[in-house]
Design a protein around this motif. Sequence first.
Motif, PDB file in Angstrom:
ATOM      1  N   ILE A 136       0.847  -1.193   0.000  1.00 35.19           N
ATOM      2  CA  ILE A 136       0.000   0.000   0.000  1.00 35.19           C
ATOM      3  C   ILE A 136       0.880   1.239   0.000  1.00 35.19           C
ATOM      4  CG2 ILE A 136      -1.727   1.328   1.285  1.00 35.19           C
ATOM      5  CD1 ILE A 136      -2.781  -1.315   2.376  1.00 35.19           C
ATOM      6  N   GLU A 137       0.632   2.140  -0.931  1.00 35.34           N
ATOM      7  CA  GLU A 137       1.377   3.389  -1.010  1.00 35.34           C
ATOM      8  C   GLU A 137       0.392   4.558  -1.042  1.00 35.34           C
ATOM      9  OE1 GLU A 137       3.657   3.176  -4.653  1.00 35.34           O
ATOM     10  OE2 GLU A 137       1.883   3.487  -5.912  1.00 35.34           O
ATOM     11  N   PHE A 138       0.906   5.737  -0.726  1.00 33.87           N
ATOM     12  CA  PHE A 138       0.052   6.924  -0.665  1.00 33.87           C
ATOM     13  C   PHE A 138       0.559   8.000  -1.615  1.00 33.87           C
ATOM     14  CE2 PHE A 138      -0.946   4.698   3.172  1.00 33.87           C
ATOM     15  CZ  PHE A 138      -2.296   4.962   3.369  1.00 33.87           C
ATOM     16  N   GLY A 139      -0.393   8.684  -2.245  1.00 28.52           N
ATOM     17  CA  GLY A 139      -0.088   9.796  -3.125  1.00 28.52           C
ATOM     18  C   GLY A 139      -0.889  11.024  -2.725  1.00 28.52           C
ATOM     19  N   ILE A 140      -0.849  12.055  -3.560  1.00 35.19           N
ATOM     20  CA  ILE A 140      -1.413  13.369  -3.243  1.00 35.19           C
ATOM     21  C   ILE A 140      -2.740  13.577  -3.973  1.00 35.19           C
ATOM     22  CG2 ILE A 140      -1.019  15.864  -3.486  1.00 35.19           C
ATOM     23  CD1 ILE A 140       2.018  15.228  -3.342  1.00 35.19           C
ATOM     24  N   HIS A 141      -3.713  14.120  -3.239  1.00 42.18           N
ATOM     25  CA  HIS A 141      -5.022  14.443  -3.821  1.00 42.18           C
ATOM     26  C   HIS A 141      -5.371  15.904  -3.532  1.00 42.18           C
ATOM     27  CE1 HIS A 141      -8.600  13.271  -5.852  1.00 42.18           C
ATOM     28  NE2 HIS A 141      -9.402  13.188  -4.805  1.00 42.18           N
ATOM     29  N   SER A 142      -4.353  16.754  -3.617  1.00 45.44           N
ATOM     30  CA  SER A 142      -4.412  18.185  -3.291  1.00 45.44           C
ATOM     31  C   SER A 142      -4.471  18.383  -1.777  1.00 45.44           C
ATOM     32  CB  SER A 142      -5.581  18.898  -3.971  1.00 45.44           C
ATOM     33  OG  SER A 142      -6.783  18.764  -3.234  1.00 45.44           O
ATOM     34  N   PHE A 143      -4.466  19.639  -1.348  1.00 46.06           N
ATOM     35  CA  PHE A 143      -4.500  19.922   0.090  1.00 46.06           C
ATOM     36  C   PHE A 143      -5.928  20.013   0.611  1.00 46.06           C
ATOM     37  CE2 PHE A 143      -3.903  22.394   4.010  1.00 46.06           C
ATOM     38  CZ  PHE A 143      -2.904  21.632   4.605  1.00 46.06           C
ATOM     39  N   LEU A 144      -6.758  20.776  -0.094  1.00 50.33           N
ATOM     40  CA  LEU A 144      -8.135  20.985   0.371  1.00 50.33           C
ATOM     41  C   LEU A 144      -9.169  20.483  -0.638  1.00 50.33           C
ATOM     42  CD1 LEU A 144      -7.861  24.520   2.029  1.00 50.33           C
ATOM     43  CD2 LEU A 144      -8.024  22.297   3.175  1.00 50.33           C
ATOM     44  N   HIS A 145      -8.783  19.496  -1.440  1.00 45.42           N
ATOM     45  CA  HIS A 145      -9.692  18.890  -2.418  1.00 45.42           C
ATOM     46  C   HIS A 145     -10.302  19.946  -3.338  1.00 45.42           C
ATOM     47  CE1 HIS A 145     -12.466  15.992  -4.167  1.00 45.42           C
ATOM     48  NE2 HIS A 145     -11.884  15.035  -3.476  1.00 45.42           N
ATOM     49  N   ARG A 146      -9.476  20.877  -3.777  1.00 41.64           N
ATOM     50  CA  ARG A 146      -9.925  21.906  -4.711  1.00 41.64           C
ATOM     51  C   ARG A 146      -9.520  21.533  -6.129  1.00 41.64           C
ATOM     52  NH1 ARG A 146      -7.462  27.364  -3.540  1.00 41.64           N
ATOM     53  NH2 ARG A 146      -8.725  27.871  -5.394  1.00 41.64           N
ATOM     54  N   SER A 147     -10.362  21.882  -7.064  1.00 42.57           N
ATOM     55  CA  SER A 147     -10.099  21.577  -8.463  1.00 42.57           C
ATOM     56  C   SER A 147      -8.913  22.392  -8.984  1.00 42.57           C
ATOM     57  CB  SER A 147     -11.338  21.891  -9.319  1.00 42.57           C
ATOM     58  OG  SER A 147     -11.018  21.857 -10.685  1.00 42.57           O
ATOM     59  N   TYR A 148      -7.985  21.724  -9.650  1.00 44.79           N
ATOM     60  CA  TYR A 148      -6.844  22.425 -10.239  1.00 44.79           C
ATOM     61  C   TYR A 148      -7.270  23.255 -11.445  1.00 44.79           C
ATOM     62  CZ  TYR A 148      -3.003  20.585  -7.412  1.00 44.79           C
ATOM     63  OH  TYR A 148      -2.130  20.329  -6.384  1.00 44.79           O
ATOM     64  N   ALA A 149      -8.432  22.973 -11.992  1.00 44.50           N
ATOM     65  CA  ALA A 149      -8.942  23.784 -13.100  1.00 44.50           C
ATOM     66  C   ALA A 149      -9.330  25.180 -12.636  1.00 44.50           C
ATOM     67  CB  ALA A 149     -10.139  23.094 -13.739  1.00 44.50           C
ATOM     68  N   ILE A 185      -1.604  26.503  -7.715  1.00 43.85           N
ATOM     69  CA  ILE A 185      -1.236  25.094  -7.903  1.00 43.85           C
ATOM     70  C   ILE A 185       0.097  24.805  -7.229  1.00 43.85           C
ATOM     71  CG2 ILE A 185      -0.519  23.397  -9.637  1.00 43.85           C
ATOM     72  CD1 ILE A 185      -2.642  24.649 -11.515  1.00 43.85           C
ATOM     73  N   GLU A 186       1.069  25.718  -7.417  1.00 42.80           N
ATOM     74  CA  GLU A 186       2.394  25.506  -6.830  1.00 42.80           C
ATOM     75  C   GLU A 186       2.324  25.508  -5.309  1.00 42.80           C
ATOM     76  OE1 GLU A 186       6.953  26.942  -7.683  1.00 42.80           O
ATOM     77  OE2 GLU A 186       5.309  28.332  -8.147  1.00 42.80           O
ATOM     78  N   LYS A 187       1.560  26.449  -4.736  1.00 42.23           N
ATOM     79  CA  LYS A 187       1.430  26.511  -3.275  1.00 42.23           C
ATOM     80  C   LYS A 187       0.712  25.277  -2.735  1.00 42.23           C
ATOM     81  CE  LYS A 187       1.514  31.559  -3.024  1.00 42.23           C
ATOM     82  NZ  LYS A 187       0.726  32.805  -2.814  1.00 42.23           N
ATOM     83  N   ASP A 188      -0.300  24.813  -3.469  1.00 44.52           N
ATOM     84  CA  ASP A 188      -1.035  23.624  -3.036  1.00 44.52           C
ATOM     85  C   ASP A 188      -0.103  22.417  -2.968  1.00 44.52           C
ATOM     86  OD1 ASP A 188      -4.000  22.388  -2.799  1.00 44.52           O
ATOM     87  OD2 ASP A 188      -2.749  21.041  -3.999  1.00 44.52           O
ATOM     88  N   LEU A 189       0.686  22.220  -4.007  1.00 47.48           N
ATOM     89  CA  LEU A 189       1.617  21.093  -4.024  1.00 47.48           C
ATOM     90  C   LEU A 189       2.653  21.202  -2.913  1.00 47.48           C
ATOM     91  CD1 LEU A 189       2.656  20.056  -7.659  1.00 47.48           C
ATOM     92  CD2 LEU A 189       1.656  18.632  -5.863  1.00 47.48           C
ATOM     93  N   GLU A 190       3.209  22.403  -2.745  1.00 46.95           N
ATOM     94  CA  GLU A 190       4.206  22.613  -1.698  1.00 46.95           C
ATOM     95  C   GLU A 190       3.636  22.304  -0.318  1.00 46.95           C
ATOM     96  OE1 GLU A 190       5.542  26.600  -2.059  1.00 46.95           O
ATOM     97  OE2 GLU A 190       6.849  26.199  -3.785  1.00 46.95           O
ATOM     98  N   LEU A 191       2.402  22.741  -0.089  1.00 50.21           N
ATOM     99  CA  LEU A 191       1.762  22.514   1.208  1.00 50.21           C
ATOM    100  C   LEU A 191       1.551  21.017   1.448  1.00 50.21           C
ATOM    101  CD1 LEU A 191       0.794  24.166   3.576  1.00 50.21           C
ATOM    102  CD2 LEU A 191      -1.436  24.389   2.481  1.00 50.21           C
ATOM    103  N   CYS A 192       1.153  20.305   0.407  1.00 53.88           N
ATOM    104  CA  CYS A 192       0.978  18.849   0.531  1.00 53.88           C
ATOM    105  C   CYS A 192       2.306  18.176   0.882  1.00 53.88           C
ATOM    106  CB  CYS A 192       0.443  18.265  -0.776  1.00 53.88           C
ATOM    107  SG  CYS A 192      -1.270  18.671  -1.135  1.00 53.88           S
ATOM    108  N   ILE A 193       3.345  18.512   0.143  1.00 59.51           N
ATOM    109  CA  ILE A 193       4.649  17.877   0.339  1.00 59.51           C
ATOM    110  C   ILE A 193       5.217  18.220   1.716  1.00 59.51           C
ATOM    111  CG2 ILE A 193       7.041  17.872  -0.491  1.00 59.51           C
ATOM    112  CD1 ILE A 193       5.831  18.257  -3.350  1.00 59.51           C
TER     113      ILE A 193
END
Length: 270
Positions: A153-166, A173-181
């Motif tokens: 079982i592995e885990f990946g990213i589904h955004s920080f607050l489940h907001r649409s990237y569109a 987008i960059e801040k969302d990814l940084e916050l997740c990481i």
Amino acid sequence: MTYLFIPVLICLLVLIWLVLEYGILIPGRKGLPILMYHKVSTGKEDGITISKEKLQRQFEYILHKGYQTLSFKDLNETVKIGRPLPKKPLILTFDDAYVDFLVNAVPLLRKFGFKATVFIPVGYMGKTNSWDHGSDSILSANEINKLTNIDDIEFGIHSFLHRSYADMDPDGIEKDLELCIQTLGYHNIPFVRVLAYPYGSYPRKDIYLKARMKDIFRKSHLQFALRIGNKINPWPLKDPYEVKRIDIKGLDNFYTFKTKLKKGRRKFFS
């Protein structure tokens, strides 16, 4: 002749309906199928909730048909080395990291020896799915950490607050990814650098924004990003940031599931 014509016409119409509705007589597609699940329940079923009993039957079929489940870690190594895929590859994904994944899906994954990837809406760990006004519990950081000790079982990213990237600009987008990481790192959660777009949405038609987004992904060392698309991915992958998944709905009947697994879409012209 009239008596013969009518049953022949009926049979022809039924055949046409089966082709249009289920794609029978249309050969299965080769490549990499990736299945997308969400909630796993002990009885309830809806568009994003599959029963544990139905999931078990699907897993039995996957095993019987000889599919080999892969992780995205496996897939990344395959791409880097340039080795071929297994004869019948399959990736199983679960979005939103619901607690019911731990309770209902993990025992089945262990039983069948399958690998799976779970995508976390990072800002909701230990909370509920309030992004869609729900009250279903999301796995906590501690629960996720315990599951990372299970090799399959592995885990990946589904955004920080489940907001649409569109709906985000490049900075968002960059801040969302940084916050997740950063958050996953703070909790010492091992994760693969793979993003599942919330709602499957990303800036598809805005060429400039899409290009900027992919530049950000490369800068963040993201390996893959997953949309929906309901198609089997041709191999080799055309674009690592537009990988398609097949939406397995809780209300799908078993024939529909088998059709999706083999061909991607249920309806021929959908």
